[in-house]
Design a protein around this motif. Structure first.
Motif, PDB file in Angstrom:
ATOM      1  N   ALA A 113       2.407 -13.527 119.254  1.00 40.19           N
ATOM      2  CA  ALA A 113       1.665 -14.676 119.754  1.00 40.19           C
ATOM      3  C   ALA A 113       2.179 -15.880 118.974  1.00 40.19           C
ATOM      4  N   ALA A 114       2.370 -16.993 119.659  1.00 43.63           N
ATOM      5  CA  ALA A 114       2.906 -18.169 118.979  1.00 43.63           C
ATOM      6  C   ALA A 114       2.276 -19.435 119.530  1.00 43.63           C
ATOM      7  N   GLY A 115       2.311 -20.457 118.702  1.00 40.57           N
ATOM      8  CA  GLY A 115       1.862 -21.768 119.149  1.00 40.57           C
ATOM      9  C   GLY A 115       3.040 -22.505 119.783  1.00 40.57           C
ATOM     10  N   PHE A 195      -3.267 -22.055 110.153  1.00 41.04           N
ATOM     11  CA  PHE A 195      -2.494 -22.674 111.230  1.00 41.04           C
ATOM     12  C   PHE A 195      -1.922 -23.976 110.676  1.00 41.04           C
ATOM     13  N   GLU A 196      -0.884 -24.470 111.331  1.00 42.88           N
ATOM     14  CA  GLU A 196      -0.165 -25.627 110.808  1.00 42.88           C
ATOM     15  C   GLU A 196      -1.001 -26.900 110.959  1.00 42.88           C
ATOM     16  N   VAL A 212       5.910 -21.643 117.117  1.00 50.93           N
ATOM     17  CA  VAL A 212       5.674 -21.314 115.701  1.00 50.93           C
ATOM     18  C   VAL A 212       4.729 -20.120 115.592  1.00 50.93           C
ATOM     19  N   GLY A 213       5.043 -19.243 114.648  1.00 49.21           N
ATOM     20  CA  GLY A 213       4.198 -18.074 114.441  1.00 49.21           C
ATOM     21  C   GLY A 213       4.410 -17.485 113.057  1.00 49.21           C
ATOM     22  N   THR A 237       0.220 -18.765 123.069  1.00 48.18           N
ATOM     23  CA  THR A 237      -1.227 -18.596 123.239  1.00 48.18           C
ATOM     24  C   THR A 237      -1.987 -19.900 123.072  1.00 48.18           C
ATOM     25  N   ASN A 238      -1.314 -20.891 122.538  1.00 48.69           N
ATOM     26  CA  ASN A 238      -1.971 -22.184 122.331  1.00 48.69           C
ATOM     27  C   ASN A 238      -0.892 -23.254 122.194  1.00 48.69           C
TER      28      ASN A 238
HETATM   29  N1  HPA Z   1       0.635 -21.213 114.683  1.00 50.05           N
HETATM   30  C1  HPA Z   1       1.046 -20.114 114.006  1.00 50.05           C
HETATM   31  N2  HPA Z   1       0.918 -18.888 114.472  1.00 50.05           N
HETATM   32  C2  HPA Z   1       0.359 -18.726 115.670  1.00 50.05           C
HETATM   33  C3  HPA Z   1      -0.096 -19.806 116.436  1.00 50.05           C
HETATM   34  C4  HPA Z   1       0.043 -21.113 115.914  1.00 50.05           C
HETATM   35  O1  HPA Z   1      -0.339 -22.131 116.517  1.00 50.05           O
HETATM   36  N3  HPA Z   1      -0.605 -19.294 117.590  1.00 50.05           N
HETATM   37  C5  HPA Z   1      -0.445 -17.947 117.525  1.00 50.05           C
HETATM   38  N4  HPA Z   1       0.144 -17.606 116.365  1.00 50.05           N
END
Ligand code: HPA
Length: 277
Positions: A113-115, A195-196, A212-213, A237-238
């Motif tokens: 999952a990553a932003g 989260f960042e 980013v993840g 995911t976001n």
């Molecule tokens: N940042 C870092 N890791 C993540 C994010 C994110 O926005 N969403 C899912 N994993």
């Protein structure tokens, strides 16, 4: 973690799945565990039963190894992974990839999952990785630090061919045929667990990150160290928040919720790719 431990763990798993031989390893990231329902004739091994295997502590990571059949292939699926931010070392969290190699697996598919950092990305999209920014690794927290085991791979590992070009082309082809939106881009791996900040997101964007993840690249390093072929896929995911002028806040519940919604598309993509591999 050492040779002896990889061997002990691989021998245990071999006994549990004998006489079957997985050809492909798949790691399922946050919220993506639902993929395992696709597996036919599954053999389920909870992490807790496997010698030397780390337990996952993160909500949304189930903690099971499952051998199953899909698109006519036997694949070994790791449902849930351990992360650097849980307090484990980069060597410890990449142990499963070493074990997969000892099981004879030469291709790994890594999901996460990553932003979304690229402004054109939306929540619910998917991205095939074609390159990375490995912040934790550049700062010395990577699994190849320490004495090199020459029997596993070389001291110095090139990163240019990390993301197998033919696999990326397969993914693009499947996405086109199935009309699934699919990006290709650069994944920035940060340590987490926070989260960042908005300033960090703007900085990551300037540096060329598309997503980013907090995972995956540790595994990419170990896989490439041993010459395994890698396909890596992010579920966006976001959309990463790049401004403080908002009432919004990034949260893990949203990551899991959107991750679950992406699963049907991920299934279509992975089925298509597995059929071509
Ligand atoms: N940042 C870092 N890791 C993540 C994010 C994110 O926005 N969403 C899912 N994993």
């Amino acid at each position: 973690m050492n040779h002896q431990q990889y061997h002990v763990t691989a021998t245990y798993i071999k006994k549990r799945i004998a006489p079957l031989q997985p050809q492909i390893g798949l790691v399922l990231g946050s919220g993506l565990g639902g993929f395992v329902d696709q597996l036919e004739n599954p053999i389920v091994i909870p992490f807790a039963e496997i010698p030397n295997w780390l337990q996952t502590t993160v909500h949304g990571h189930r903690g099971r190894l499952i051998l199953g059949q899909i698109e006519g292939r036997w694949i070994l699926v790791q449902q849930g992974r351990s992360h650097f931010y849980e307090g484990y070392s980069a060597q410890e969290i990449t142990f499963p990839i070493r074990v997969m190699h000892f099981l004879g697996i030469r291709t790994v598919i890594l999901t996460n999952a990553a932003g979304g950092v690229n402004p054109s990305y939306s929540a619910g999209d998917m991205m095939v990785l074609n390159d990375h920014l490995y912040f934790a690794g550049l700062a010395g927290h990577n699994p190849l630090i320490g004495p090199n085991d020459d029997s596993l791979g070389p001291r110095f590992v090139g990163m240019v061919q990390s993301y197998d070009k033919s696999y990326r082309l397969m993914a693009e082809q499947v996405a086109r045929d199935q009309q699934i939106p699919l990006h290709q881009g650069v994944y920035a791996c940060v340590a987490g667990p926070m989260f960042e900040s908005p300033a960090e997101i703007r900085a990551l964007r300037m540096l060329g990150a598309d997503a980013v993840g907090m995972s995956t690249i540790h595994e990419v390093l170990v896989a490439r160290h041993m010459g395994m072929r890698v396909l890596a896929i992010s579920s966006i995911t976001n959309v990463a928040i790049d401004s403080i002028d908002t009432p919004l806040e990034t949260n893990h519940a949203e990551v899991l919720e959107i991750g679950a919604k992406i699963v049907p598309r991920l299934i279509t993509l992975l089925r298509g790719v597995l059929g071509k591999m």
